[in-house]
Scaffold this active site. Structure first.
Site, PDB file in Angstrom:
ATOM      1  N   VAL A 189       0.942  -0.935  -0.227  1.00 29.74           N
ATOM      2  CA  VAL A 189       0.076  -0.160  -0.377  1.00 29.74           C
ATOM      3  C   VAL A 189       0.756   1.742  -1.061  1.00 29.74           C
ATOM      4  CG1 VAL A 189      -1.511   1.368   1.281  1.00 29.74           C
ATOM      5  CG2 VAL A 189      -1.883  -1.321   1.191  1.00 29.74           C
ATOM      6  N   LYS A 190       0.578   2.187  -0.942  1.00 37.79           N
ATOM      7  CA  LYS A 190       1.231   3.084  -0.699  1.00 37.79           C
ATOM      8  C   LYS A 190       0.724   4.394  -0.025  1.00 37.79           C
ATOM      9  CE  LYS A 190       2.576   6.496  -4.897  1.00 37.79           C
ATOM     10  NZ  LYS A 190       2.747   7.299  -5.876  1.00 37.79           N
ATOM     11  N   THR A 191       0.919   4.953   1.359  1.00 32.67           N
ATOM     12  CA  THR A 191      -0.087   6.196   1.488  1.00 32.67           C
ATOM     13  C   THR A 191       1.228   7.844   1.898  1.00 32.67           C
ATOM     14  OG1 THR A 191      -0.879   6.403   3.894  1.00 32.67           O
ATOM     15  CG2 THR A 191       0.986   5.629   3.778  1.00 32.67           C
TER      16      THR A 191
END
Ligand code: R5P
Length: 294
Positions: free
Chosen positions: A203-205
């Site tokens: 996941v990219k955040t």
């Protein structure tokens, strides 16, 4: 037929040594299938457990973003210093030489532009067969928690996870923050956890100054930090440093690299922070040295 004359009689079966069973190095990924793990191991460096993804997919909704006007001239020289390139299939096929063996993470959602009223109204925009044809190492899908088309964007991701799982291609969920959302740890804990619970492989955040470590700790799969708008080099290196020290498994940075005054130097400085735990100050020294050499 091989010559049988010198086949050794004493064979080494090592009956006293159990077969090695290596645990996969990446958080939450040990139960995945071989092909999926192998792709993830090309994106993440097994030694550091981290990645420097170079994001250049902005054109999928922004057109010719500053620094990406000529990807052939300005981005290809950076690729040798990136663990992976995140891009669209259009740029992949039109500009990236197929002889380049850097793993490619292909943006797979789209359907809006920066002048659209509602950015969350995206759909899946790449077929899984085409991802296989391109030898994609992962597929990136935008997920808009709390936005008007939240459900549609989540289901884009779950469909992509189903398709990716069928063929061993990991899915990167990109948590996109709607125009009216508050960018805080509470929001990113919610968004990243929903993506992981529903099957995203990583996941990219965005980074937040307060409690970012709780975002990483509560997400059961690896987190990569998005760079965001261009900052002074020391600030960008500090943000990357804090993110990995607080649990991120690397970065997926775009503008803070390709809009830097010296992008080739900047990507190497980011690499030093991510893979070698270099302090931001020392990484800035490296940036300045490399910049002055060029
Ligand atoms: C945004 O549309 C893309 O997903 C980019 O890959 C992402 O925003 C990361 O790039 P930057 O570091 O420039 O924010």
């Amino acid at each position: 037929m091989p010559d049988m004359d010198d086949v050794k009689q004493s064979k080494q079966y090592h009956t006293d040594i159990p077969q090695k069973a290596e645990q996969f190095f990446l958080k939450g990924s040990d139960s995945l299938e071989w092909g999926m793990k192998n792709r993830l191991a090309r994106i993440f460096n097994a030694k550091s457990g981290r990645t420097v993804m170079l994001a250049v997919d902005h054109g999928y909704f922004q057109g010719p973003t500053t620094g990406l006007e000529r990807i052939d001239l300005d981005i290809l020289p950076l690729v040798p210093y990136a663990d992976t390139l995140m891009l669209t299939r259009g740029v992949l096929r039109s500009i990236v030489p197929p002889s380049m063996t850097t793993p490619m993470v292909v943006r797979a959602s789209g359907g809006i532009s920066m002048i659209s009223k509602e950015l969350s109204n995206e759909e899946i925009a790449v077929d899984i067969e085409d991802a296989i044809r391109m030898n994609a190492c992962a597929l990136a899908i935008q997920v808009y928690i709390g936005a008007e088309y939240e459900k549609q964007s989540i289901l884009n991701m779950t469909r992509m996870v189903d398709m990716g799982t069928r063929y061993g291609i990991p899915v990167l969920a990109v948590t996109a923050v709607g125009r009216d959302m508050v960018r805080d740890a509470r929001y990113f804990r919610l968004a990243t956890r929903i993506c992981a619970e529903l099957g995203a492989h990583y996941v990219k955040t965005y980074y937040v100054a307060e409690e970012f470590e709780t975002v990483c700790a509560s997400c059961p799969v690896p987190i990569v930090m998005a760079g965001g708008k261009k900052l002074p080099e020391l600030d960008a290196l500090t943000m990357a440093y804090n993110a990995v020290q607080q649990g991120a498994s690397g970065v997926d940075m775009g503008r803070n690299i390709f809009q830097s005054e010296a992008p080739v130097a900047m990507i190497q400085a980011v690499g030093a922070v991510v893979h070698s735990n270099e302090t931001p100050e020392k990484a800035l020294d490296l940036y300045n040295t490399l910049k002055n050499e060029s």
